[in-house]
Design a protein around this motif. Structure first.
Motif, PDB file in Angstrom:
ATOM      1  N   MET A  13       0.830  -1.191   0.000  1.00  0.00           N
ATOM      2  CA  MET A  13       0.000   0.000   0.000  1.00  0.00           C
ATOM      3  C   MET A  13       0.875   1.256   0.000  1.00  0.00           C
ATOM      4  O   MET A  13       2.092   1.186   0.179  1.00  0.00           O
ATOM      5  CB  MET A  13      -0.919  -0.004   1.222  1.00  0.00           C
ATOM      6  N   SER A  14       0.234   2.425  -0.182  1.00  0.00           N
ATOM      7  CA  SER A  14       0.982   3.678  -0.185  1.00  0.00           C
ATOM      8  C   SER A  14       1.097   4.250   1.227  1.00  0.00           C
ATOM      9  O   SER A  14       2.197   4.491   1.721  1.00  0.00           O
ATOM     10  CB  SER A  14       0.330   4.690  -1.130  1.00  0.00           C
ATOM     11  N   PHE A  15      -0.031   4.472   1.901  1.00  0.00           N
ATOM     12  CA  PHE A  15      -0.028   4.978   3.266  1.00  0.00           C
ATOM     13  C   PHE A  15      -1.375   4.627   3.886  1.00  0.00           C
ATOM     14  O   PHE A  15      -2.381   5.281   3.639  1.00  0.00           O
ATOM     15  CB  PHE A  15       0.196   6.488   3.297  1.00  0.00           C
ATOM     16  N   THR A  16      -1.396   3.547   4.667  1.00  0.00           N
ATOM     17  CA  THR A  16      -2.648   3.103   5.270  1.00  0.00           C
ATOM     18  C   THR A  16      -2.955   3.943   6.502  1.00  0.00           C
ATOM     19  O   THR A  16      -2.071   4.340   7.255  1.00  0.00           O
ATOM     20  CB  THR A  16      -2.580   1.623   5.648  1.00  0.00           C
ATOM     21  N   THR A  33      -3.368   5.902  -3.057  1.00  0.00           N
ATOM     22  CA  THR A  33      -4.068   5.182  -4.129  1.00  0.00           C
ATOM     23  C   THR A  33      -5.551   5.553  -4.108  1.00  0.00           C
ATOM     24  O   THR A  33      -6.321   5.059  -4.915  1.00  0.00           O
ATOM     25  CB  THR A  33      -3.893   3.660  -4.011  1.00  0.00           C
ATOM     26  N   HIS A  34      -5.946   6.381  -3.133  1.00  0.00           N
ATOM     27  CA  HIS A  34      -7.259   7.037  -3.088  1.00  0.00           C
ATOM     28  C   HIS A  34      -8.409   6.040  -2.979  1.00  0.00           C
ATOM     29  O   HIS A  34      -9.411   6.151  -3.693  1.00  0.00           O
ATOM     30  CB  HIS A  34      -7.449   7.939  -4.322  1.00  0.00           C
ATOM     31  N   VAL A  35      -8.264   5.074  -2.063  1.00  0.00           N
ATOM     32  CA  VAL A  35      -9.307   4.072  -1.904  1.00  0.00           C
ATOM     33  C   VAL A  35      -9.605   3.814  -0.431  1.00  0.00           C
ATOM     34  O   VAL A  35      -8.752   3.960   0.442  1.00  0.00           O
ATOM     35  CB  VAL A  35      -8.922   2.732  -2.582  1.00  0.00           C
ATOM     36  N   VAL A  36     -10.854   3.420  -0.187  1.00  0.00           N
ATOM     37  CA  VAL A  36     -11.269   2.803   1.068  1.00  0.00           C
ATOM     38  C   VAL A  36     -11.332   1.300   0.806  1.00  0.00           C
ATOM     39  O   VAL A  36     -11.933   0.862  -0.176  1.00  0.00           O
ATOM     40  CB  VAL A  36     -12.645   3.313   1.523  1.00  0.00           C
ATOM     41  N   CYS A  37     -10.698   0.523   1.669  1.00  0.00           N
ATOM     42  CA  CYS A  37     -10.611  -0.924   1.476  1.00  0.00           C
ATOM     43  C   CYS A  37     -11.178  -1.648   2.695  1.00  0.00           C
ATOM     44  O   CYS A  37     -11.308  -1.086   3.783  1.00  0.00           O
ATOM     45  CB  CYS A  37      -9.164  -1.364   1.285  1.00  0.00           C
ATOM     46  N   SER A  38     -11.466  -2.935   2.504  1.00  0.00           N
ATOM     47  CA  SER A  38     -11.732  -3.820   3.625  1.00  0.00           C
ATOM     48  C   SER A  38     -11.055  -5.146   3.348  1.00  0.00           C
ATOM     49  O   SER A  38     -10.774  -5.499   2.192  1.00  0.00           O
ATOM     50  CB  SER A  38     -13.233  -4.004   3.864  1.00  0.00           C
ATOM     51  N   ARG A  47     -10.725  -6.037  -0.555  1.00  0.00           N
ATOM     52  CA  ARG A  47     -11.707  -5.410  -1.439  1.00  0.00           C
ATOM     53  C   ARG A  47     -11.509  -3.895  -1.475  1.00  0.00           C
ATOM     54  O   ARG A  47     -11.199  -3.284  -0.454  1.00  0.00           O
ATOM     55  CB  ARG A  47     -13.134  -5.681  -0.943  1.00  0.00           C
ATOM     56  N   THR A  48     -11.733  -3.308  -2.636  1.00  0.00           N
ATOM     57  CA  THR A  48     -11.872  -1.861  -2.736  1.00  0.00           C
ATOM     58  C   THR A  48     -13.340  -1.527  -2.539  1.00  0.00           C
ATOM     59  O   THR A  48     -14.193  -1.969  -3.305  1.00  0.00           O
ATOM     60  CB  THR A  48     -11.384  -1.341  -4.093  1.00  0.00           C
ATOM     61  N   GLU A  49     -13.634  -0.765  -1.501  1.00  0.00           N
ATOM     62  CA  GLU A  49     -15.019  -0.438  -1.173  1.00  0.00           C
ATOM     63  C   GLU A  49     -15.478   0.855  -1.842  1.00  0.00           C
ATOM     64  O   GLU A  49     -16.600   0.937  -2.343  1.00  0.00           O
ATOM     65  CB  GLU A  49     -15.176  -0.309   0.346  1.00  0.00           C
ATOM     66  N   VAL A  50     -14.613   1.880  -1.840  1.00  0.00           N
ATOM     67  CA  VAL A  50     -14.955   3.181  -2.412  1.00  0.00           C
ATOM     68  C   VAL A  50     -13.684   3.796  -2.970  1.00  0.00           C
ATOM     69  O   VAL A  50     -12.619   3.686  -2.355  1.00  0.00           O
ATOM     70  CB  VAL A  50     -15.545   4.143  -1.351  1.00  0.00           C
ATOM     71  N   GLU A  51     -13.792   4.443  -4.110  1.00  0.00           N
ATOM     72  CA  GLU A  51     -12.699   5.250  -4.630  1.00  0.00           C
ATOM     73  C   GLU A  51     -12.942   6.715  -4.235  1.00  0.00           C
ATOM     74  O   GLU A  51     -14.057   7.219  -4.352  1.00  0.00           O
ATOM     75  CB  GLU A  51     -12.610   5.110  -6.150  1.00  0.00           C
ATOM     76  N   VAL A  52     -11.879   7.362  -3.756  1.00  0.00           N
ATOM     77  CA  VAL A  52     -11.992   8.731  -3.239  1.00  0.00           C
ATOM     78  C   VAL A  52     -10.898   9.567  -3.898  1.00  0.00           C
ATOM     79  O   VAL A  52      -9.784   9.670  -3.387  1.00  0.00           O
ATOM     80  CB  VAL A  52     -11.848   8.758  -1.701  1.00  0.00           C
ATOM     81  N   PRO A  53     -11.179  10.174  -5.034  1.00  0.00           N
ATOM     82  CA  PRO A  53     -10.133  10.865  -5.798  1.00  0.00           C
ATOM     83  C   PRO A  53      -9.398  11.955  -5.018  1.00  0.00           C
ATOM     84  O   PRO A  53      -8.213  12.191  -5.252  1.00  0.00           O
ATOM     85  CB  PRO A  53     -10.894  11.455  -6.994  1.00  0.00           C
ATOM     86  N   GLN A  54     -10.101  12.607  -4.072  1.00  0.00           N
ATOM     87  CA  GLN A  54      -9.483  13.703  -3.312  1.00  0.00           C
ATOM     88  C   GLN A  54      -8.916  13.235  -1.967  1.00  0.00           C
ATOM     89  O   GLN A  54      -8.746  14.033  -1.060  1.00  0.00           O
ATOM     90  CB  GLN A  54     -10.480  14.837  -3.130  1.00  0.00           C
ATOM     91  N   GLN A  55      -8.583  11.956  -1.868  1.00  0.00           N
ATOM     92  CA  GLN A  55      -7.831  11.368  -0.756  1.00  0.00           C
ATOM     93  C   GLN A  55      -8.731  11.075   0.448  1.00  0.00           C
ATOM     94  O   GLN A  55      -9.249  11.988   1.085  1.00  0.00           O
ATOM     95  CB  GLN A  55      -6.670  12.287  -0.349  1.00  0.00           C
ATOM     96  N   PRO A  56      -8.863   9.800   0.774  1.00  0.00           N
ATOM     97  CA  PRO A  56      -9.734   9.416   1.888  1.00  0.00           C
ATOM     98  C   PRO A  56      -9.051   9.558   3.237  1.00  0.00           C
ATOM     99  O   PRO A  56      -7.835   9.523   3.364  1.00  0.00           O
ATOM    100  CB  PRO A  56     -10.023   7.941   1.585  1.00  0.00           C
ATOM    101  N   SER A  57      -9.893   9.696   4.269  1.00  0.00           N
ATOM    102  CA  SER A  57      -9.382   9.674   5.639  1.00  0.00           C
ATOM    103  C   SER A  57     -10.425   9.004   6.521  1.00  0.00           C
ATOM    104  O   SER A  57     -10.817   7.886   6.259  1.00  0.00           O
ATOM    105  CB  SER A  57      -9.015  11.084   6.108  1.00  0.00           C
TER     106      SER A  57
END
Length: 299
Positions: A13-16, A33-38, A47-57
């Motif tokens: 990963m890039s930064f979990t 990588t701009h994703v929410v995973c589980s 799994r990739t749950e959501v893609e978040v282009p503006q960076q998820p937190s």
């Protein structure tokens, strides 16, 4: 500690960040990588749950099960509807002075959100900032101020106390949550040193004794807290006494108690938090260790 052996659950990963245990799976975000995973407890079925282009937190769930997640750079809290579509839950751009960041969602569906307060990655001088309450209908209310980078947060099992890590303040703060959703006065939950004598980032960071980042509460009322500058995760008793330490051999930035019995401590690891370095590499992991006291509270 029950089991000192660290094991890798997720790699490449890039930064979990922002790990959450929810309905039998570990949820987390990967910043660059701009994703929410589980993922399953053993690391399978990623799994990739959501893609978040503006960076998820930060992540959390409303009482009806809908996911809330932070979109950092455009300063939005998003909501995933039952059909899988995402909509704006709250626009906090008029209320924050840096990237929207971590949050905890309580049993009432209120999201408690922090923000950077200044341009961290650009090396700007430190500015204190506030904490927001976002009600289930999306209404945004400022509820605290003068915080030194409010970050990982928990709500106690009785719903009566909000505990907030202040990453650049050498402290963890607590607030009583009143029935109307307002907060009481800030008080020290734990202190590790004095507030910095300088607002210059390069001068303030060396004054950090412990930089509390992501955290998780256990059933004894202690916090496991990632030290963003110290490469460790410590179990801290109220008042600041460090009871146990896990050192993963790299940077540690967030943690979560979960697993089938609530005694697996998941740790978000990376070499550092530099945006440019982490964007260019895939060196971040989530590691896990078994501990004695299980999870409590939210998240």
């Amino acid at each position: 500690m029950a089991d000192h052996e660290l094991r890798t659950v997720v790699s490449g990963m890039s930064f979990t960040e922002c790990p959450r245990w929810h309905e039998g799976r570990l949820w987390f975000v990967d910043f660059y990588t701009h994703v929410v995973c589980s993922v399953a407890e053993d690391g399978s079925d990623l799994r990739t749950e959501v893609e978040v282009p503006q960076q998820p937190s930060g992540l959390g769930w409303l009482p009806d099960g809908r996911l809330l997640y932070v979109s950092m750079r455009d300063r939005l809290v998003m909501r995933r509807e039952p059909d899988g579509t995402s909509v704006v839950h709250a626009d906090v751009s008029d209320h924050v002075t840096g990237h929207a960041n971590d949050m905890v969602v309580d049993a009432e569906g209120r999201a408690w959100l922090g923000n950077f307060g200044f341009d961290l990655m650009g090396g700007a001088d430190i500015e204190t900032t506030g904490l927001l309450r976002i009600d289930p209908d999306g209404t945004v209310t400022a509820v605290a101020d003068d915080l030194w980078f409010p970050n990982g947060s928990v709500v106690t099992p009785d719903g009566g106390t909000l505990i907030v890590d202040e990453t650049l303040g050498n402290r963890i703060s607590a607030f009583d949550i009143h029935p109307d959703g307002s907060l009481g006065e800030r008080r020290d939950w734990a202190t590790f040193g004095e507030l910095s004598t300088s607002r210059a980032l390069a001068e303030a960071i060396p004054q950090g004794k412990y930089a509390p980042d992501g955290c998780t509460l256990d059933a004894d009322g202690c916090l496991w807290v990632a030290d963003a500058l110290g490469g460790r995760v410590c179990r801290v008793r109220e008042g600041g006494e460090i009871l146990e330490t896990v050192s993963p051999g790299t940077g540690a930035f967030a943690c979560m108690l979960g697993g089938s019995d609530g005694r697996t401590l998941f740790i978000c690891c990376a070499p550092d938090f530099d945006e440019h370095a982490r964007s260019a590499a895939r060196e971040a992991t989530i590691r896990a260790v078994t501990v004695d006291v299980p999870h409590a509270g939210l998240p």
